[in-house]
Design an enzyme around this catalytic site. Sequence first.
Site, mmCIF file in Angstrom:
data_model
loop_
_atom_site.group_PDB
_atom_site.id
_atom_site.type_symbol
_atom_site.label_atom_id
_atom_site.label_comp_id
_atom_site.label_asym_id
_atom_site.label_seq_id
_atom_site.Cartn_x
_atom_site.Cartn_y
_atom_site.Cartn_z
ATOM 1 N N CYS A 154 0.829 -1.207 0.000
ATOM 2 C CA CYS A 154 0.000 0.000 0.000
ATOM 3 C C CYS A 154 0.862 1.255 0.000
ATOM 4 O O CYS A 154 1.518 1.567 -0.978
ATOM 5 C CB CYS A 154 -1.001 -0.040 1.156
ATOM 6 S SG CYS A 154 -2.333 1.171 0.954
ATOM 7 N N HIS A 214 -3.667 -4.894 0.341
ATOM 8 C CA HIS A 214 -3.168 -5.343 1.653
ATOM 9 C C HIS A 214 -3.212 -6.869 1.749
ATOM 10 O O HIS A 214 -4.142 -7.415 2.347
ATOM 11 C CB HIS A 214 -3.990 -4.714 2.781
ATOM 12 C CG HIS A 214 -3.619 -3.302 3.081
ATOM 13 N ND1 HIS A 214 -2.537 -2.964 3.867
ATOM 14 C CD2 HIS A 214 -4.176 -2.141 2.690
ATOM 15 C CE1 HIS A 214 -2.444 -1.644 3.960
ATOM 16 N NE2 HIS A 214 -3.429 -1.112 3.248
ATOM 17 N N GLU A 236 -1.553 -8.783 3.632
ATOM 18 C CA GLU A 236 -1.464 -9.268 5.029
ATOM 19 C C GLU A 236 -2.855 -9.398 5.656
ATOM 20 O O GLU A 236 -3.067 -10.236 6.523
ATOM 21 C CB GLU A 236 -0.548 -8.346 5.858
ATOM 22 C CG GLU A 236 -1.183 -7.091 6.429
ATOM 23 C CD GLU A 236 -1.403 -5.981 5.386
ATOM 24 O OE1 GLU A 236 -1.144 -6.217 4.186
ATOM 25 O OE2 GLU A 236 -1.851 -4.883 5.781
#
Length: 274
Positions: free
Chosen positions: A149, A250, A252
């Site tokens: 990001c 994102h 994660e």
Amino acid sequence: MNDNTYYTSMLTLYDVCLGERGVMRTECTDARANHRKKRIGIGGNLMFMEGGIFPGYGKSYVNDDYVQAVASAGGVPMILPVTDEEDIVEAQIEAVDGLVISGGWDVDPLLWGEEPHEKLGSTLPVRDTFDRLLIAAARRRGLPILGICRGLQSLNVVLGGTLYQDMSEAEGSFVRHFQGGHPAQATHTVTAEPGSTLHRLLGPSLTVNSFHHMAARRIAPGLRVTARAADGTVEGLEGISEPILAVQWHPEMMHRERSDMKRLFQWLLAPADT
Ligand code: MN
């Protein structure tokens, strides 16, 4: 091997490794290093308390999903706190085998020579400095870098590119890039460039989450676009001749539901093999 020969061989190894005056020889520390799990530095962030007992008080942190994603890929997560002291950043990078540049505040447009526009969000100069020092130190050592990001945006600016301060500046942008719903939910599609590392890891098309209002504009020399959204927004970058991988979404936040996202973190542990 009986107990005696085992102990004899262990003693020999011990003697060899300790060498003269008990100093560990390089070949032994290297051998040990080769067998330990890889340490992945996660570039930290700063937040300031809005209320509570200490309004305005700073806290160093990363979102726990970064820690969990690195751990589930087989790495040892190391949170690197924000600092603008070069020797500290150098030592932080010395301690790790790979680096995640995490999300966070908007990037300061003065860094690429633009005045702040009306729709720019909050910036934090010390975070910009920190990212620049982290990226420089990691590149000097040839460490793999995964930008996520804001991390993608930071990498592009540090290497000489520019950003849209807000997606409304991007002509033809029609996809909602700041989604509602759960953080792990995929809300828009992405097409990967054939021949890119991203394409190899994730395939030709995929769905991703989206929490950004800035985006890469002019791409830095040394980087190339590896993925775009349907409206042309840059969603992935990689180093042309360096182990740099960056995504605008994102992964994660998605790694639990989406095993493909885990591959981005596994790449950090073995960039040459993936
Ligand atoms: Mn997006």
